[in-house]
Design a protein around this motif. Structure first.
Motif, PDB file in Angstrom:
ATOM      1  N   UNK A 107      -0.816 -40.250 -43.180  1.00  0.00           N
ATOM      2  CA  UNK A 107      -0.621 -38.809 -43.331  1.00  0.00           C
ATOM      3  C   UNK A 107       0.073 -38.506 -44.658  1.00  0.00           C
ATOM      4  N   UNK A 108       1.098 -39.300 -45.017  1.00  0.00           N
ATOM      5  CA  UNK A 108       1.823 -39.106 -46.267  1.00  0.00           C
ATOM      6  C   UNK A 108       0.883 -39.316 -47.459  1.00  0.00           C
ATOM      7  N   UNK A 109       0.111 -40.428 -47.421  1.00  0.00           N
ATOM      8  CA  UNK A 109      -0.808 -40.721 -48.529  1.00  0.00           C
ATOM      9  C   UNK A 109      -1.857 -39.628 -48.688  1.00  0.00           C
ATOM     10  N   UNK A 110      -2.352 -39.103 -47.581  1.00  0.00           N
ATOM     11  CA  UNK A 110      -3.348 -38.026 -47.642  1.00  0.00           C
ATOM     12  C   UNK A 110      -2.734 -36.775 -48.260  1.00  0.00           C
ATOM     13  N   UNK A 111      -1.498 -36.478 -47.869  1.00  0.00           N
ATOM     14  CA  UNK A 111      -0.802 -35.303 -48.418  1.00  0.00           C
ATOM     15  C   UNK A 111      -0.571 -35.493 -49.920  1.00  0.00           C
ATOM     16  N   UNK A 112      -0.146 -36.682 -50.331  1.00  0.00           N
ATOM     17  CA  UNK A 112       0.072 -36.971 -51.750  1.00  0.00           C
ATOM     18  C   UNK A 112      -1.234 -36.824 -52.535  1.00  0.00           C
ATOM     19  N   UNK A 113      -2.320 -37.355 -51.981  1.00  0.00           N
ATOM     20  CA  UNK A 113      -3.627 -37.290 -52.642  1.00  0.00           C
ATOM     21  C   UNK A 113      -4.049 -35.838 -52.850  1.00  0.00           C
ATOM     22  N   UNK A 114      -3.844 -34.992 -51.844  1.00  0.00           N
ATOM     23  CA  UNK A 114      -4.219 -33.581 -51.949  1.00  0.00           C
ATOM     24  C   UNK A 114      -3.419 -32.869 -53.031  1.00  0.00           C
ATOM     25  N   UNK A 115      -2.203 -33.330 -53.284  1.00  0.00           N
ATOM     26  CA  UNK A 115      -1.365 -32.717 -54.322  1.00  0.00           C
ATOM     27  C   UNK A 115      -1.548 -33.406 -55.677  1.00  0.00           C
ATOM     28  N   UNK A 116      -2.446 -34.410 -55.744  1.00  0.00           N
ATOM     29  CA  UNK A 116      -2.675 -35.118 -56.990  1.00  0.00           C
ATOM     30  C   UNK A 116      -1.550 -36.054 -57.361  1.00  0.00           C
ATOM     31  N   UNK A 117      -0.775 -36.497 -56.375  1.00  0.00           N
ATOM     32  CA  UNK A 117       0.368 -37.385 -56.616  1.00  0.00           C
ATOM     33  C   UNK A 117       0.019 -38.804 -56.159  1.00  0.00           C
ATOM     34  N   UNK A 118       0.791 -39.794 -56.615  1.00  0.00           N
ATOM     35  CA  UNK A 118       0.486 -41.187 -56.244  1.00  0.00           C
ATOM     36  C   UNK A 118       0.740 -41.461 -54.757  1.00  0.00           C
ATOM     37  N   UNK A 119      -0.067 -42.377 -54.212  1.00  0.00           N
ATOM     38  CA  UNK A 119       0.105 -42.772 -52.804  1.00  0.00           C
ATOM     39  C   UNK A 119       1.344 -43.641 -52.672  1.00  0.00           C
ATOM     40  N   UNK A 120       1.708 -43.969 -51.447  1.00  0.00           N
ATOM     41  CA  UNK A 120       2.891 -44.811 -51.218  1.00  0.00           C
ATOM     42  C   UNK A 120       2.697 -46.195 -51.837  1.00  0.00           C
ATOM     43  N   UNK A 133       3.285 -46.609 -30.380  1.00  0.00           N
ATOM     44  CA  UNK A 133       4.233 -47.693 -30.596  1.00  0.00           C
ATOM     45  C   UNK A 133       4.655 -47.686 -32.059  1.00  0.00           C
ATOM     46  N   UNK A 134       5.754 -48.363 -32.367  1.00  0.00           N
ATOM     47  CA  UNK A 134       6.357 -48.305 -33.704  1.00  0.00           C
ATOM     48  C   UNK A 134       5.415 -48.646 -34.836  1.00  0.00           C
ATOM     49  N   UNK A 135       4.649 -49.731 -34.681  1.00  0.00           N
ATOM     50  CA  UNK A 135       3.747 -50.172 -35.753  1.00  0.00           C
ATOM     51  C   UNK A 135       2.634 -49.151 -35.985  1.00  0.00           C
ATOM     52  N   UNK A 136       2.031 -48.661 -34.904  1.00  0.00           N
ATOM     53  CA  UNK A 136       0.953 -47.678 -35.032  1.00  0.00           C
ATOM     54  C   UNK A 136       1.495 -46.380 -35.615  1.00  0.00           C
ATOM     55  N   UNK A 137       2.662 -45.980 -35.150  1.00  0.00           N
ATOM     56  CA  UNK A 137       3.273 -44.752 -35.654  1.00  0.00           C
ATOM     57  C   UNK A 137       3.526 -44.842 -37.158  1.00  0.00           C
ATOM     58  N   UNK A 138       4.073 -45.982 -37.611  1.00  0.00           N
ATOM     59  CA  UNK A 138       4.343 -46.161 -39.040  1.00  0.00           C
ATOM     60  C   UNK A 138       3.053 -46.091 -39.848  1.00  0.00           C
ATOM     61  N   UNK A 139       1.981 -46.700 -39.316  1.00  0.00           N
ATOM     62  CA  UNK A 139       0.697 -46.691 -40.019  1.00  0.00           C
ATOM     63  C   UNK A 139       0.150 -45.260 -40.111  1.00  0.00           C
ATOM     64  N   UNK A 140       0.226 -44.510 -39.009  1.00  0.00           N
ATOM     65  CA  UNK A 140      -0.267 -43.132 -39.001  1.00  0.00           C
ATOM     66  C   UNK A 140       0.556 -42.258 -39.948  1.00  0.00           C
ATOM     67  N   UNK A 141       1.886 -42.417 -39.912  1.00  0.00           N
ATOM     68  CA  UNK A 141       2.742 -41.628 -40.811  1.00  0.00           C
ATOM     69  C   UNK A 141       2.430 -41.943 -42.274  1.00  0.00           C
TER      70      UNK A 141
END
Length: 196
Positions: free
Chosen positions: A156-169, A145-153
């Motif tokens: 995923x984005x924050x994890x990717x940013x963290x791995x690159x040493x960049x700030x989270x959302x 559902x939309x809310x769960x999807x937004x939370x998962x996305x």
């Protein structure tokens, strides 16, 4: 003459080839046992779906369907049930349903109470499946559902940013809010401000 083998001896480990052959034989036996059942079933961690064939033209009022928290009975009134027995785990009766599809099949959706484990069978009198061999279907983001999807996305984005040493959302959002506030209040000195 008494056996000389120790009572607690462990059978020798199987080679990889022997293990694959044993797994294949067990899978084939399991498939034959499941195919022999008078119904079909599948499951997710949340629910179990059972499909019970009935004679073509069957009407709902001819059916005998009883769902309890720990047992099931499905069949035609006045005849032996097609499936009857005790569940391996309890279901949520109020969230479980059944429908008659095309006057030829009863589909039962059983909502599990324990949504963290696989069932080895629908009723305890039926042959078991090896639940360690179950590979759950991968969920797609589009299935959520939309809310769960937004939370998962976001995760995923924050994890990717963290791995690159960049700030989270969240960190980016705070920095943007500070930048806008600084633009609106150029008279204030933010040189010693700490964000965190």
């Amino acid at each position: 003459m008494a056996s000389t083998a120790p009572v607690d001896s462990v059978p020798p480990e199987l080679s990889e080839v022997e293990q694959k052959q044993l797994d294949a034989a067990n899978a084939e036996r399991e498939r034959r046992e499941q195919d022999a059942l008078p119904y079909r079933w599948r499951q997710t961690l949340n629910d179990v779906t059972v499909s019970v064939p009935v004679p073509p033209g069957t009407r709902g009022k001819q059916l005998d369907v009883v769902l309890r928290k720990d047992s099931i009975r499905v069949g035609l009134k006045g005849e032996p049930p097609v499936i009857e027995g005790t569940f391996p785990k309890e279901i949520k009766v109020d969230d479980s349903t059944w429908t008659l599809d095309d006057s030829r099949e009863v589909t039962i959706s059983l909502e599990k109470v324990d949504q963290q484990s696989w069932w080895p069978h629908v009723v305890t009198s039926a042959p078991k499946i090896d639940t360690t061999k179950i590979t759950p279907e991968n969920s797609k983001l589009s299935d959520l559902d939309g809310e769960t999807r937004a939370m998962v996305e976001k995760m995923m984005y924050d994890n990717q940013q963290k791995q690159m040493g960049k700030p989270s959302s969240d960190e980016q959002r705070k920095a943007e809010m500070l930048r806008k506030f600084q633009e609106q209040h150029p008279e204030m000195d933010f040189s010693k401000a700490k964000i965190g």
